[in-house]
Design an enzyme around this catalytic site. Structure first.
Site, PDB file in Angstrom:
ATOM      1  N   HIS A 113       0.853  -1.193   0.000  1.00 16.11           N
ATOM      2  CA  HIS A 113       0.000   0.000   0.000  1.00 16.11           C
ATOM      3  C   HIS A 113       0.888   1.243   0.000  1.00 16.11           C
ATOM      4  O   HIS A 113       2.060   1.188   0.403  1.00 16.11           O
ATOM      5  CB  HIS A 113      -0.889   0.020   1.239  1.00 16.11           C
ATOM      6  CG  HIS A 113      -2.014  -0.963   1.180  1.00 16.11           C
ATOM      7  ND1 HIS A 113      -3.102  -0.889   2.028  1.00 16.11           N
ATOM      8  CD2 HIS A 113      -2.236  -2.038   0.387  1.00 16.11           C
ATOM      9  CE1 HIS A 113      -3.932  -1.873   1.761  1.00 16.11           C
ATOM     10  NE2 HIS A 113      -3.424  -2.592   0.768  1.00 16.11           N
ATOM     11  N   CYS A 153      -2.157  -0.616   7.488  1.00 16.04           N
ATOM     12  CA  CYS A 153      -1.325   0.582   7.422  1.00 16.04           C
ATOM     13  C   CYS A 153      -1.333   1.343   8.745  1.00 16.04           C
ATOM     14  O   CYS A 153      -0.299   1.864   9.177  1.00 16.04           O
ATOM     15  CB  CYS A 153      -1.781   1.471   6.273  1.00 16.04           C
ATOM     16  SG  CYS A 153      -1.481   0.712   4.656  1.00 16.04           S
ATOM     17  N   GLU A 168       1.065   3.802   1.930  1.00 16.16           N
ATOM     18  CA  GLU A 168       1.625   4.165   3.230  1.00 16.16           C
ATOM     19  C   GLU A 168       2.820   3.278   3.582  1.00 16.16           C
ATOM     20  O   GLU A 168       3.849   3.755   4.060  1.00 16.16           O
ATOM     21  CB  GLU A 168       0.576   4.026   4.335  1.00 16.16           C
ATOM     22  CG  GLU A 168      -0.647   4.891   4.159  1.00 16.16           C
ATOM     23  CD  GLU A 168      -1.802   4.147   3.487  1.00 16.16           C
ATOM     24  OE1 GLU A 168      -1.591   3.536   2.411  1.00 16.16           O
ATOM     25  OE2 GLU A 168      -2.914   4.186   4.026  1.00 16.16           O
ATOM     26  N   CYS A 223      -5.991   1.918   6.115  1.00 16.00           N
ATOM     27  CA  CYS A 223      -6.640   0.648   6.452  1.00 16.00           C
ATOM     28  C   CYS A 223      -6.019   0.128   7.754  1.00 16.00           C
ATOM     29  O   CYS A 223      -5.025   0.683   8.238  1.00 16.00           O
ATOM     30  CB  CYS A 223      -6.453  -0.353   5.314  1.00 16.00           C
ATOM     31  SG  CYS A 223      -4.756  -0.999   5.191  1.00 16.00           S
TER      32      CYS A 223
END
Length: 172
Positions: free
Chosen positions: A60, A93, A62, A90
């Site tokens: 992701h 993360c 992040e 999420c």
């Protein structure tokens, strides 16, 4: 300035950079989310969604930005660093932010399905952990939301057109 007191033009500057990174994700066929890590006024980590292209569920935006920032500082603990991301983090993360000791996270659009910075749950301030991450949503919220919504509109239109073309080919 202490946590969450950075002037709004600074927040917007970093969020616009994250939005530019989200465009890279979209160009690669990924959901357009971008993130930057800022330390002492400098961007030390950048990332955009790469889960599909890297065949990695953890890639992701992040996580990618946190990884790069850790390399720059030579430490996984990113004390006094802030993270800007175009979409509310999420759970995965958010947990990585807590573990890395990020100071603040600023996000654009809320995520009512999986948001872990207050929309569905708040892992950033969970009582059972020894580090809490301050968070603020709504930084360039409309622009971040529109970037995501435009991507999903295009994707739905493309799928609809592909189904129609397949039907027409089958009839011919």
């Amino acid at each position: 300035m202490s946590e969450l007191q950075t002037p709004s033009n600074e927040h917007e500057k970093y969020m616009r950079h994250a939005m530019t990174l989200a465009e890279k994700a979209e160009q690669e066929g990924e959901v357009p989310v971008g993130a930057v890590v800022v330390y002492q006024g400098e961007i030390i980590g950048t990332g955009w969604n790469r889960s599909i292209t890297q065949h990695d569920a953890s890639a992701h935006a992040e996580i990618m930005a946190l990884r790069q920032a850790g390399q720059v500082l030579g430490n996984y603990r990113l004390i006094d660093a802030d993270l800007y991301v175009t979409l509310e983090p999420c759970p995965m993360c958010a947990a990585a932010m807590v573990h890395s000791r990020i100071r603040n996270v600023y996000f654009g659009a809320s995520d009512p399905k999986t948001g872990a910075a207050g929309s569905v749950m708040n892992l950033l301030s969970y009582e059972g952990v020894n580090h809490h991450v301050a968070s603020q949503g709504g930084v360039l919220e409309d622009a971040c939301r529109e970037q995501l919504q435009a991507f999903f509109r295009r994707r739905r239109a493309e799928k609809k057109a592909a189904k129609k073309a397949a039907r027409e080919q089958g009839e011919g």
